[in-house]
Design an enzyme around this catalytic site. Structure first.
Site, short mmCIF file in Angstrom:
data_model
loop_
_atom_site.label_atom_id
_atom_site.label_comp_id
_atom_site.label_asym_id
_atom_site.label_seq_id
_atom_site.Cartn_x
_atom_site.Cartn_y
_atom_site.Cartn_z
N GLY B 40 -15.63 2.82 8.04
CA GLY B 40 -14.20 3.05 7.82
C GLY B 40 -13.96 4.42 7.23
N LEU B 43 -8.27 5.92 3.68
CA LEU B 43 -8.30 6.55 2.36
C LEU B 43 -9.55 6.15 1.60
CD1 LEU B 43 -4.63 6.43 1.11
CD2 LEU B 43 -5.91 8.29 2.13
N ALA B 44 -9.89 4.86 1.66
CA ALA B 44 -11.04 4.39 0.90
C ALA B 44 -12.33 4.99 1.46
CB ALA B 44 -11.10 2.87 0.92
N HIS B 266 6.34 -7.63 4.51
CA HIS B 266 7.15 -6.51 4.05
C HIS B 266 8.60 -6.72 4.46
CE1 HIS B 266 8.61 -2.47 3.48
NE2 HIS B 266 7.49 -2.15 2.88
N SER B 284 10.01 2.59 5.78
CA SER B 284 9.54 2.69 4.40
C SER B 284 10.51 2.03 3.45
CB SER B 284 9.41 4.14 3.98
OG SER B 284 9.28 4.19 2.58
N ARG B 330 8.50 -7.08 -2.96
CA ARG B 330 8.47 -7.39 -1.53
C ARG B 330 8.53 -8.87 -1.20
NH1 ARG B 330 3.98 -2.89 0.13
NH2 ARG B 330 5.48 -1.20 -0.07
N GLU B 425 -8.37 -1.75 1.15
CA GLU B 425 -7.70 -3.01 1.50
C GLU B 425 -8.70 -4.10 1.87
OE1 GLU B 425 -4.40 -2.42 4.19
OE2 GLU B 425 -4.10 -4.57 4.46
N ARG B 435 1.19 -7.19 -3.62
CA ARG B 435 0.95 -5.79 -3.97
C ARG B 435 2.27 -5.07 -4.15
NH1 ARG B 435 1.03 -1.11 -1.23
NH2 ARG B 435 1.08 -2.00 0.86
C1 LIG Z 1 2.98 1.04 8.17
C2 LIG Z 1 2.34 1.00 6.82
C3 LIG Z 1 2.91 1.68 5.74
C4 LIG Z 1 2.31 1.67 4.48
N1 LIG Z 1 2.89 2.37 3.45
C5 LIG Z 1 2.28 2.39 2.25
C6 LIG Z 1 2.80 3.18 1.18
O1 LIG Z 1 3.84 3.84 1.31
N2 LIG Z 1 2.15 3.20 -0.01
C7 LIG Z 1 1.00 2.48 -0.19
O2 LIG Z 1 0.43 2.56 -1.28
N3 LIG Z 1 0.47 1.75 0.80
C8 LIG Z 1 1.08 1.68 2.02
N4 LIG Z 1 0.53 0.92 3.03
C9 LIG Z 1 -0.74 0.24 2.82
C10 LIG Z 1 -1.88 1.23 2.94
O3 LIG Z 1 -1.59 2.20 3.91
C11 LIG Z 1 -3.18 0.58 3.34
O4 LIG Z 1 -3.42 -0.56 2.59
C12 LIG Z 1 -4.33 1.53 3.09
O5 LIG Z 1 -4.07 2.77 3.68
C13 LIG Z 1 -5.62 0.97 3.60
O6 LIG Z 1 -6.61 1.95 3.50
P1 LIG Z 1 -8.11 1.60 3.81
O7 LIG Z 1 -8.86 2.85 3.62
O8 LIG Z 1 -8.52 0.43 3.02
O9 LIG Z 1 -8.12 1.12 5.33
P2 LIG Z 1 -7.61 1.84 6.77
O10 LIG Z 1 -6.89 3.07 6.47
O11 LIG Z 1 -6.97 0.74 7.48
O12 LIG Z 1 -8.95 2.23 7.41
C14 LIG Z 1 -9.79 1.33 8.01
C15 LIG Z 1 -10.93 2.09 8.61
O13 LIG Z 1 -11.94 1.19 9.00
C16 LIG Z 1 -12.32 1.44 10.33
N5 LIG Z 1 -12.73 0.15 10.90
C17 LIG Z 1 -12.08 -1.02 10.85
N6 LIG Z 1 -12.79 -1.97 11.44
C18 LIG Z 1 -13.92 -1.39 11.86
C19 LIG Z 1 -15.07 -1.86 12.55
N7 LIG Z 1 -15.21 -3.14 12.89
N8 LIG Z 1 -16.03 -0.95 12.85
C20 LIG Z 1 -15.92 0.35 12.50
N9 LIG Z 1 -14.87 0.83 11.84
C21 LIG Z 1 -13.89 -0.03 11.53
C22 LIG Z 1 -11.15 2.06 10.99
O14 LIG Z 1 -11.58 2.85 12.07
C23 LIG Z 1 -10.59 2.90 9.86
O15 LIG Z 1 -11.26 4.13 9.80
C24 LIG Z 1 1.13 0.93 4.30
C25 LIG Z 1 0.56 0.24 5.36
C26 LIG Z 1 1.16 0.25 6.61
C27 LIG Z 1 0.53 -0.54 7.71
#
Ligand SMILES: Cc1cc2nc3c(=O)[nH]c(=O)nc-3n(C[C@H](O)[C@H](O)[C@H](O)COP(=O)(O)OP(=O)(O)OC[C@H]3O[C@@H](n4cnc5c(N)ncnc54)[C@H](O)[C@@H]3O)c2cc1C
Ligand code: SF4
Ligand code: FES
Lengths: 245, 637
Positions: B40, B43-44, B266, B284, B330, B425, B435
């Site tokens: 992944g 952000l994380a 949401h 948003s 929310r 997440e 959240r």
């Molecule tokens: C439309 C929208 C608006 C949002 N707005 C906000 C906001 O304003 N403020 C806020 O704090 N939060 C917001 N959120 C929530 C927040 O964006 C997410 O919770 C957060 O970005 C998740 O980050 P992450 O790094 O955990 O996962 P993601 O960014 O979802 O990244 C997942 C990664 O894992 C990889 N991956 C997944 N499955 C596999 C697999 N099987 N094999 C290989 N790679 C895989 C993907 O390719 C990707 O790189 C929003 C969410 C959405 C959907």
């Protein structure tokens, strides 16, 4: 509405591709372009045929994954709109629609409408960043940035890396993409330190990848879904010249 | 089993500092002897991979998109919280901590949340240093705004594209490490399985999505940063490819899945327009700062919104929650929208929508201010609906958005499988049962930049199992299993498409395990899900072959996992005989319809262990202790 589609089909990177004709029936104007293709694909699958492969993910116009040339225009006819955000209400019953992949020397076709855009990643890898480590940085408000500069930086930073600019350019140039990143960082005090090195490395990588040069057609700006302006290319050129001294 | 969250001793504000002093270190020369897998690049994942690379580890990073920059974090619009107190409106680390705990309806672990609030301030510093173009005021200082569930302005933002800019910051840091050779990036590569050696996480099995090749990677530790599982509902605000596969397959290998039923709906999304709908788009929630939410007072009032006079409008959030009004959290706002629509007062096609009206704000501030604040959101709305929200109110409806549940992790973000770390997440850690807005971005970056670099070193210093060879039987078995699974999917050659099954599952989940759940609806779901699953394995059609780019095959694997995981969600929701945050059981509500928690019996994290397809999962509990905040009824009135 009912439409006739001519879609580029190509098995893999080494095969010969061609346009094939498909009918799209009962398309609602509220569908997005990709939802229209979903409908066509569902039917193809049920008929035991191979669905059309195309890149997409967020379907919100922000991830930059979708990439189709529609009737000769990257991302289709609606200005400042990605394919995934293009809706069928912009078409009419009986339309004949040509759907092709991004075409550029630096973007080899992988399958059907999917191309390899990793060259753009490599341009960023060459220098599209501030070389800061995690931790040990000053308080965020210790760096003041005039609002107009911050706004210009943000205008440039909005680039989604889709590559439509490359597909639209007769030279297959990635100048708009590269200029967007160079401008974003060059507008900010944090980015100024490495500005000269950055612009040289990124431009060099751009040429290495087989992207063409800019000869001021401005097709890139017309195709860009995020409204990235060609004036940033002027900024790129200025930064480049500055870096030579 | 009672789970130990490994919360360090000491006063809450000193726990993290003290803990860091006790964590083992790896000296710089030794770091390059370790390999870490990061799945992944949201952000994380991107922040973790970049930081671990900078520290000297060898990182193998994976994502399913064609570039790391396209992870779904890119879509976050609104902003990111931090306890900077720049506006001098009374914010503090404690207050951000308290708001997050309260917002989560007292179902999160105090110590984690406090740490999150502490490092929130470092995140903003880090991002600014990277060149993230946050909004600024005319003096050049950073600008803040308020966000759902908070009474002060602590949200930093970059127009309506905060997630994009934060992710690009992390992606650029990651790209730098790729250039320097410390991170090897594997885009268009999907993780299919986690590999354990002597009970510790030591590798993964992946499929190259271009060539179809299935291969194994080994490492000293594995970080899963694979995002949320909202797509189990078919329609959600997640990207099309978001999946539970990585975490669910880790669950099948023994990792505990915590609070799977905690999902967030949401309140401000664009309503469904028809059966063709493939995903839902979020508007948003920052819009709620200036927009007022209302429906007609009377059922069946079909007048155009502009023709409905004030006396015939019901600004139901302002009426029910006077102190938070349109900014109520929310879960509360979503449920309130569902209620008014259930009463028959909804607007738009099918009556599944409420108005979000900007006319007051436009009158007060002028259209240009509104355009400056939300221009891109209004454009997005018009692109999708064909309506101009400067002239008529937006129509919005709740949609599945975020999943608080995820793999169980301790204070170190390590799962119950040693060496398996889970970030962002994908873990369950910080948001309890609900959240707050703008805190997922904060958590993703906190985990990746500021927590994992410390805690993973401690594990690497402790483990006795070196990076194994991928020729070991554990890897060969997993490779064999995955190849067989793919063969099986391709050989069914049935009549129904993958999407068809996914849509059917999603409808059951939305109706039965969605905004309001009951014993009856959950039992009904538990009845239906296995039937669809059986049909899937007999009647799905997956065209093409395994040895090529095959998007239907990718989807089929993901939907197969959703079909199992959905059951786990329903089981969890059924066992939790209380309402809290996003989990609303109709049997458990206050006389005024608010969620009724049961702290006596359910003040714990429910972490489920896999015991084979034919057995019920095993429930493990981590009791939650609240030492720094008083368990209180969450009131936003
Ligand atoms: C439309 C929208 C608006 C949002 N707005 C906000 C906001 O304003 N403020 C806020 O704090 N939060 C917001 N959120 C929530 C927040 O964006 C997410 O919770 C957060 O970005 C998740 O980050 P992450 O790094 O955990 O996962 P993601 O960014 O979802 O990244 C997942 C990664 O894992 C990889 N991956 C997944 N499955 C596999 C697999 N099987 N094999 C290989 N790679 C895989 C993907 O390719 C990707 O790189 C929003 C969410 C959405 C959907
Ligand atoms: S400049 Fe525009 S067209 Fe080019 S990659 Fe960026 S967003 Fe796409
Ligand atoms: S699918 Fe993400 S921009 Fe089109």
């Amino acid at each position: 509405m009912n439409l006739t589609l001519f879609v580029w089909r190509q098995r893999d990177k080494d095969s010969q591709g061609k346009l094939e004709e498909y009918k799209a029936h009962d398309i609602s104007p509220d569908m997005s372009f990709l939802e229209m293709l979903d409908v066509v694909n569902e039917r193809l699958i049920k008929e035991g045929k191979e669905p059309i492969a195309f890149d997409h993910d967020c379907r919100e116009g922000i991830c930059g994954m979708c990439s189709q040339v529609i009737n000769g225009i990257p991302h289709g006819p609606q200005g400042k709109t990605t394919v995934c955000q293009l809706h069928m209400r912009h078409f009419k019953d009986g339309d004949r629609i040509y759907i092709e992949p991004w075409r550029a020397r630096a973007f080899p076709i992988i399958k059907d409408l999917i191309v390899d855009r990793s060259a753009l990643d490599r341009i960023i890898q060459a220098g599209g960043y501030v070389s800061v480590h995690t931790g040990g940085v000053p308080d965020a408000n210790a760096i003041l940035i005039p609002k107009p500069d911050a706004d210009t930086a943000m205008d440039a930073a909005e680039c989604i890396g889709c590559g439509a600019c490359v597909a639209a350019c007769p030279n297959g140039s990635a100048m708009l993409f590269t200029a967007a990143k160079v401008t974003h960082l060059a507008m900010l005090p944090q980015g100024k330190v490495e500005a000269a090195r950055r612009v040289c490395l990124m431009t060099e990588q751009m040429l290495k990848e087989g992207f063409g040069n800019c000869t001021n057609h401005y097709e890139c700006q017309a195709a860009c879904p995020k409204g990235i302006k060609v004036s940033f290319i002027a900024k790129l050129n200025r930064e480049f010249i500055k870096a030579q001294f | 089993m009672i789970l130990d969250g490994k919360i360090p001793a000491g006063p809450i504000n000193e726990k993290w500092d003290r803990h860091r002093q006790h964590l083992k270190l790896i000296n710089p020369a030794n770091k390059r002897k370790f390999t870490i897998i990061v799945v992944g690049t949201g952000l994380a994942g991107a922040s973790a991979a970049a930081t671990l690379g900078e520290l000297g580890y060898n990182v193998e990073a994976f994502c399913y998109q064609d570039s790391a920059r396209r992870a779904h974090s890119i879509a976050a619009q609104g902003g990111i919280n931090a306890a900077k107190n720049y506006p001098n409106d009374g914010d503090s680390i404690y207050r951000l901590f308290y708001d997050t705990i309260k917002g989560g309806d007292f179902r999160a672990r105090e110590a984690n949340v406090y740490r999150l609030a502490q490092v929130s301030v470092n995140i903003i510093d880090q991002c600014v240093a990277q060149g993230v173009p946050f909004a600024r005021d005319y003096a050049g200082y950073l600008d803040n705004r308020s966000f759902g569930g908070a009474q002060l302005s602590r949200t930093f933002y970059a127009r309506g594209q905060t997630g994009q800019q934060l992710l690009l910051g992390a992606y650029q840091a990651l790209s730098r490490q790729v250039y320097l050779g410390k991170v090897k990036m594997h885009p268009r590569t999907e993780m299919l399985d986690l590999v354990l050696v002597d009970g510790e996480a030591k590798g993964i099995v992946v499929r190259d999505m271009v060539t179809g090749k299935i291969s194994a990677y080994s490492a000293d530790a594995v970080c899963l940063c694979t995002g949320g599982y909202g797509n189990v509902f078919y329609l959600s605000t997640n990207a099309m490819g978001c999946n539970v596969t990585a975490t669910y397959r880790a669950y099948k290998k023994g990792a505990f899945f915590a609070n799977p039923c905690f999902t967030q709906i949401h309140p401000t999304c664009i309503p469904v327009s028809g059966d063709h709908q493939s995903k839902l788009t979020l508007m948003s929630e920052s819009l709620r700062n200036d927009g007022r939410i209302w429906v007609p007072k009377n059922k069946g009032d079909n007048r155009r919104p502009a023709d409905i006079p004030e006396v015939d409008r019901d600004y139901y959030l302002e009426r029910k929650y006077p102190s938070f009004g349109n900014l109520a959290p929310r879960d509360i706002s979503s449920r309130a929208a569902k209620e008014v629509c259930d009463e028959g007062r909804g607007v738009g096609p099918g009556g599944l929508g409420v108005y979000l009206d900007f006319s007051d704000a436009i009158g007060r501030l002028g259209e240009s201010v509104i355009r400056q604040r939300y221009g891109n959101l209004f454009e997005m709305y018009e692109r999708i609906t064909g309506e101009d929200a400067y002239k008529q109110p937006m129509r919005i409806y709740p949609a599945v958005h975020y999943t608080m549940g995820g793999l169980w992790v301790d204070y170190n973000l390590e799962s119950n499988i040693p060496g398996l770390f889970v970030l962002g997440e994908a873990n369950f850690s910080d948001h309890g049962a609900n959240r707050l807005g703008a805190s997922a971005l904060m958590q993703g970056l906190a985990d990746g930049y500021f927590v994992i670099p410390y805690t993973i070193a401690d594990y690497l210093a402790r483990t006795n199992i070196p990076k194994p060879s991928t020729e070991q039987p554990e890897f060969l078995n997993s490779l064999e299993e995955q190849r067989n699974l793919i063969k099986k999917l391709l050989s069914i050659k049935g009549k129904r498409t993958v999407n068809d099954f996914h849509r059917e599952l999603g409808k059951i989940m939305w109706d039965n395990v969605g905004m309001a759940r009951s014993e009856e609806s959950l039992k009904d779901a538990l009845n239906k899900i296995p039937t669809i699953r059986e049909e899937f394995w007999e009647n799905v059609i997956v065209p093409g072959s395994g040895g090529e780019l095959n998007q239907e095959l990718e989807k089929a694997g993901r939907v197969a996992d959703f079909l199992e995981f959905a059951e786990l969600m329903a089981i969890d929701a059924l066992h939790r005989n209380e309402s809290c945050g996003g989990h609303f059981r109709v049997e458990y509500q206050m006389p005024d319809g608010e969620a009724k928690r049961d702290d006596e019996n359910f003040c714990y994290v429910a972490a489920w262990g896999y015991r084979g397809q034919d057995n019920a999962p095993e429930l493990h509990k981590e009791p939650l202790a609240f030492e720094n905040v008083k368990l209180a009824i969450r009131s936003y009135k």
